[in-house]
Design an enzyme around this catalytic site. Sequence first.
Site, PDB file in Angstrom:
ATOM      1  N   GLY A   1       0.800  -1.209  -0.034  1.00 35.06           N
ATOM      2  CA  GLY A   1       0.098   0.024  -0.040  1.00 35.06           C
ATOM      3  C   GLY A   1       0.826   1.115  -0.086  1.00 35.06           C
ATOM      4  O   GLY A   1       2.103   1.069  -0.441  1.00 35.06           O
TER       5      GLY A   1
ATOM      6  N   GLU B   1      -1.862   2.108  -5.746  1.00 38.55           N
ATOM      7  CA  GLU B   1      -0.433   1.760  -5.105  1.00 38.55           C
ATOM      8  C   GLU B   1      -0.074   0.428  -5.559  1.00 38.55           C
ATOM      9  O   GLU B   1       1.026   0.061  -5.608  1.00 38.55           O
ATOM     10  CB  GLU B   1      -0.601   1.853  -3.666  1.00 38.55           C
ATOM     11  CG  GLU B   1      -0.674   3.452  -3.037  1.00 38.55           C
ATOM     12  CD  GLU B   1       0.701   3.933  -3.413  1.00 38.55           C
ATOM     13  OE1 GLU B   1       1.896   3.120  -3.415  1.00 38.55           O
ATOM     14  OE2 GLU B   1       1.115   5.355  -3.009  1.00 38.55           O
TER      15      GLU B   1
ATOM     16  N   GLU C   1       3.209  -0.653  -7.116  1.00 38.92           N
ATOM     17  CA  GLU C   1       4.371  -1.316  -6.451  1.00 38.92           C
ATOM     18  C   GLU C   1       4.436  -2.736  -6.836  1.00 38.92           C
ATOM     19  O   GLU C   1       5.472  -3.474  -6.657  1.00 38.92           O
ATOM     20  CB  GLU C   1       3.760  -1.602  -4.750  1.00 38.92           C
ATOM     21  CG  GLU C   1       3.864  -0.374  -4.247  1.00 38.92           C
ATOM     22  CD  GLU C   1       3.581  -0.470  -2.385  1.00 38.92           C
ATOM     23  OE1 GLU C   1       3.111  -1.448  -2.115  1.00 38.92           O
ATOM     24  OE2 GLU C   1       3.802   0.325  -1.856  1.00 38.92           O
TER      25      GLU C   1
ATOM     26  N   GLU D   1      11.384  -7.317  -0.638  1.00 39.03           N
ATOM     27  CA  GLU D   1      10.862  -8.747  -0.873  1.00 39.03           C
ATOM     28  C   GLU D   1       9.595  -8.544  -0.707  1.00 39.03           C
ATOM     29  O   GLU D   1       8.884  -7.822  -0.027  1.00 39.03           O
ATOM     30  CB  GLU D   1      11.655  -9.442   0.250  1.00 39.03           C
ATOM     31  CG  GLU D   1      12.838  -9.584   0.406  1.00 39.03           C
ATOM     32  CD  GLU D   1      13.314 -10.728   1.496  1.00 39.03           C
ATOM     33  OE1 GLU D   1      12.786 -11.804   1.636  1.00 39.03           O
ATOM     34  OE2 GLU D   1      13.864  -9.998   2.383  1.00 39.03           O
TER      35      GLU D   1
END
Length: 135
Positions: free
Chosen positions: A39, A55, A59, A108
């Site tokens: 987020g 987001e 991402e 990660e």
Amino acid sequence: MQQNEPRVGCGAYIQDTNKKVLLVKRRRDPEAGSWGFPGGKVDFGETTEQATIREIKEELGLHIEVRGLAHLVEFIDTQNREHWLAPVYHASIQAGTPQIKEPEAITELKWFDLSSLPHRLTEATRQTLNLTPLD
């Protein structure tokens, strides 16, 4: 980053068909090195649902569907002058495979069974999953 007023963030609680939850490891503060829901920040003029969808696409390269509010997180750290409000939404993947698209923000990503979560979790993740913080 010191704040003078609360900020608004958002997150997505995404589970796969085996009930594993998708978490990302944060590179930046707040909570650098912790695992949490993907987020980010809500931009001016955006709803929190729109921000969550944007987001997650930015991402992780995923197209998600928001299915409802999981939890409203309130994070206050007066010592470091941080105050965030962040709705975390239940979401499902509509298209894509999770990939780190913002390596400057995420180190990660991994699917975790709820019974074997990493020890270092973000406050939003702990609150949403109703977990007691580790000291």
